[in-house]
Design an enzyme around this catalytic site. Structure first.
Site, PDB file in Angstrom:
ATOM      1  N   ASP A 236      88.754 109.474  26.635  1.00 13.68           N
ATOM      2  CA  ASP A 236      88.127 110.934  26.539  1.00 13.68           C
ATOM      3  C   ASP A 236      86.693 110.788  27.630  1.00 13.68           C
ATOM      4  O   ASP A 236      86.125 109.780  28.089  1.00 13.68           O
ATOM      5  CB  ASP A 236      87.318 110.952  25.230  1.00 13.68           C
ATOM      6  N   GLU A 237      86.461 111.874  28.003  1.00 16.02           N
ATOM      7  CA  GLU A 237      85.206 112.188  29.191  1.00 16.02           C
ATOM      8  C   GLU A 237      85.196 111.068  30.228  1.00 16.02           C
ATOM      9  O   GLU A 237      84.312 110.377  30.580  1.00 16.02           O
ATOM     10  CB  GLU A 237      84.150 111.713  28.216  1.00 16.02           C
ATOM     11  N   ARG A 618      78.320 126.600  27.385  1.00 13.66           N
ATOM     12  CA  ARG A 618      78.152 126.361  26.244  1.00 13.66           C
ATOM     13  C   ARG A 618      78.036 127.693  25.309  1.00 13.66           C
ATOM     14  O   ARG A 618      78.102 127.538  24.236  1.00 13.66           O
ATOM     15  CB  ARG A 618      76.609 125.635  25.732  1.00 13.66           C
TER      16      ARG A 618
END
Length: 741
Positions: A236-237, A618
């Site tokens: 992930d990431e 966001r």
DNA sequence: GAGTTTCCATTTTTT
DNA sequence: ATGGAAACTC
């Protein structure tokens, strides 16, 4: 998640068996069903990344390509690991156990405990926190007489950590690399520091990765063992990986004669951690590193409105170093509000307006838990906190001082560490004079000398010096009492378990008494925290398990519960989403940060722009950006220019309010603040606060949204002092938030 | 050894 | 302004 009844997963019918793939878009399906060979999934913000990752995990298991323990799944944070575990469990319909799923560091700790002897450690090694690292480094570097004014210890530690991030053991550091700092002594200090860590049977965070990678590099048998074990790797990431993490992954993924079934998920546009060693290059290079790699782009965003996406896309398009990816709205109905850009006079107004708008939005039916204020740097939070307290808006600060980093918690943990492992010198040193036992630096030196010459740990040296009457008088008595407390606690540990033992130790050592005697306002809170710590202890089988958990998981769930607006840094907001996002401080020097610009040049600017992109994306429904003409920095006011990022936002997705008059009119009117467009009249503004304050008089009864009813006991033109019925003491408030009764 | 004073810097943070 | 750490005194 609820859309997938888990029972269907276990059906043998192919139709039903694949029902977990039903509601995915074609790209998501491709990301999940391309199981073999290297795969890079470029997942833009809000494109269902976590869902793809977890479904892929479940897919591999459900199609019986691998057993649960044959999948290596790596995340950066414990939070992400936890979420993944939960969601995989849900997909499988049973708790996901025995998995190699965790953070880079947790997984490496697990591996290192198996092979610790290859690097000179025993499998019970301790994992040091930043505090310990720094104290150890300071001790180690004394012989070099470094000018700590020019080269402070944290800076040196930073250099060492950066080397570790890049996979450089002391031998691998080149002369050129070493010469940049502290007159070329850092490599020597690094060598000594590593030697001391081994002596202490301890590791810092960097070592977890470094040691394991070193073992994989030099022990073909160990590497082969993991090659046989891990058939699939999920990361992930990936844009946040540093060099050592990349090397570790590569070693594990490149299996001789077998395909590299490594799937990395990431977003180059959200790479915001280069300053702590992350290499965007890793994700940009993926195809070269893993020949035959396929790339899937997830570009359909299901989170934000069309305007929010448009604004974010327009902004990030100004970056050059990109793999290229365009977020599109995944929803048909996506119209929504434009991004609002508000210019205000100064940073106080900014805080007041953000606060006021949050209250207005709340009144319109938005929950505070769906709002966030995202700042560039920590110092910006103070102004918002003040205003939020004054106006009685409940808030929570995310990423302040964390539970396990508080002094009292670290002290208590040090007591537990000594209990758990008497040879933990660093922990012992911490508790030795906490509470005060008359052991200052000189006394500690004496103990160190004795321990060194006899090759024994500090605890044993202390016992020896006590026996030999080298330690006597009041100091001797107090230290002896500590040693006795430790001894009796060990008996209790054996007989009554770790919870009772720790309670006993904190009591007998005088540590609790120290805080009970403390009259400072924080003391009760600290005692409360200690209680909470003991409560958490009960969730673990042994002291050792608890300490391992704490070392790796430096977080602790606290009062999540009720609706509060979140206040945090942009970095802290990555991976989160909110209906409404306030983005204050978009000014040159603040955001983009001057320091990043100075140090990082164009690359720094691009990273700041990615941070801005993270901030805007966001938001699900509303993004509100603020900039002020003057800002108070520490003591004095400084003029500031609007951020260059504001010009980069495409006009068709933005409404700009460049004066506060219109904003205030909008705030007061029943219309949405987004209605906008009203022509500005540049008229001399009276001071509304002064006017309001003047209307309050001594003895007036007032109501405050948070503190309730009270009486005015003093008033001047901007502020009033109020004695509230249900609050202790007098509150000094801005009259704006008071209602006259 | 402990308490007091002065001086200094002051982005972002996980593990 | 503010807090934290080094330097300085009792």
């Amino acid at each position: 998640m609820s859309e997938h009844p888990s029972s269907a997963l276990f059906s043998s019918s192919p139709d039903q068996g694949e029902s977990y793939l039903a509601r995915l878009n074609p790209e998501q399906r491709a990301a999940i069903e391309t199981t073999d060979g290297p795969l890079l999934v470029l997942a833009g913000a809000g494109t269902g990344k976590t869902r793809v990752l977890t479904t892929r995990f479940a897919h591999i298991l459900l199609t019986e390509r691998a057993k649960p323990w044959q999948i290596l799944a790596v995340t950066f944070t414990n939070k992400a690991a936890k979420e993944m575990r939960e969601r995989v469990s849900l997909l499988l319909g049973s708790p996901a156990e025995g998995l190699w799923l965790g953070t880079f560091h947790a997984l490496c700790a697990r591996m290192l405990r198996r092979h610790a002897d290859y690097v000179g450690l025993s499998s019970s090694f301790t994992i040091l926190d930043t505090d310990d690292q720094l104290r150890l480094l300071k001790q180690v570097m004394t012989p070099w007489q470094i000018d700590t004014k020019r080269w402070p210890a944290p800076g040196i530690l930073g250099v060492i950590q950066r080397w570790k991030d890049r996979g450089l053991t002391p031998e691998r550091v080149t002369d050129a690399e070493d010469s940049d700092f502290a007159d070329g002594h850092v490599r020597a200090i690094y060598t000594a520091y590593q030697a001391r860590l081994i002596q202490l049977n301890a590791c810092d965070f960097g070592d977890l990765m470094l040691h394991v990678t070193e073992i994989l590099r030099t022990r073909p048998d160990v590497l082969a063992q993991y090659h046989r074990l891990f058939r699939y790797i999920l990361v992930d990431e990936y844009q946040d990986t540093n060099t050592i993490q990349y090397l570790w992954l590569r070693l594990l993924a490149l299996r001789p004669g077998e395909p590299s079934n490594i799937c990395c998920v990431g977003d180059d546009d959200q790479s915001i951690y280069s300053w702590r060693g992350a290499e965007v290059g890793n994700i940009l290079r993926f195809e070269k590193d893993f020949p035959g790699a396929q790339i899937v782009r997830l570009e359909r965003n299901y989170r934000s409105t069309r305007h929010i996406l448009g604004a974010a896309a327009g902004l990030i398009a100004h970056n050059d170093e990109r793999l290229g990816k365009t977020l599109r709205s995944g929803r048909d109905d996506a119209s929504g509000e434009k991004v609002l850009v508000v210019g205000v006079g100064d940073s106080d107004e900014e805080a007041r307006d953000v606060c006021g708008m949050a209250q207005k939005m709340r009144a319109e039916g938005h929950s505070l838990s769906e709002m966030a204020i995202l700042v560039r740097a920590g110092f910006q939070t103070r102004a918002f906190e003040e205003k939020l307290v004054q106006s009685g808006v409940p808030y929570r600060i995310v990423g302040g001082v964390r539970f396990y980093e508080r002094a009292e918690i670290r002290d208590a943990l040090a007591y537990m560490r000594v209990l758990n492992q008497p040879s933990d010198d660093l922990a012992f040193e911490r508790i030795l004079n906490t509470p005060k036992r008359g052991m200052g630096p000189a006394g500690v030196q004496k103990l160190h000398a004795a321990a060194r010459s006899r090759h024994i740990p500090l605890t044993a040296a202390t016992q020896a010096l006590l026996a030999e009457k080298e330690l006597k008088g009041k100091t001797g008595d107090l230290v002896r009492a500590l040693m006795t407390a430790l001894d009796t606690t060990r008996d209790i540990l054996a007989r009554e378990g770790h919870v009772v033992a720790v309670e006993h130790l904190l009591e007998e050592s005088g540590y609790l008494a120290m805080w009970q005697a403390d009259t400072s306002p924080e003391a009760p809170g600290r005692l409360e925290n200690l209680k909470e710590l003991v409560r958490a202890l009960a969730d673990f089988g042994t002291l050792g398990e608890f300490l391992e958990h704490v070392a790796l998981v430096m977080e602790h769930d606290e009062n999540a519960g009720d609706a509060r607006i979140s206040l945090m840094t942009l970095h802290g907001a990555k991976g989160l989403e909110f209906d409404i996002v306030f983005l204050p401080g978009w000014e040159e020097g603040v955001f983009p940060s001057q320091r990043t610009l100075d140090e990082g040049g164009l690359k720094g600017l691009e990273e700041e722009r990615r941070l801005a992109y993270v901030g805007i994306t966001r938001a699900r429904k509303h993004a509100l950006i603020f900039h002020a003409a003057r800002r108070r920095i520490y003591a004095n006011w400084q003029p500031s220019m609007p951020s260059r990022f504001l010009e980069e936002l495409p006009d068709e997705h933005v409404i700009r309010h460049e004066a506060r008059d219109t904003l205030h009119r909008a705030l007061r009117s029943a219309d949405s603040v987004f209605a906008g467009g009203a022509p500005l009249v540049a008229r001399r503004r009276r001071d509304p606060l002064a006017e309001q304050a003047a209307s309050f008089q001594l003895g007036d009864r007032v109501r405050h949204p948070r503190f309730g009813e009270g009486i005015i006991v003093a008033a001047n033109h901007h502020h009033v002092d109020v004695a509230f019925e249900n609050e202790d003491g007098i509150k000094h408030l801005q009259s704006t938030f008071l209602e006259k009764l």
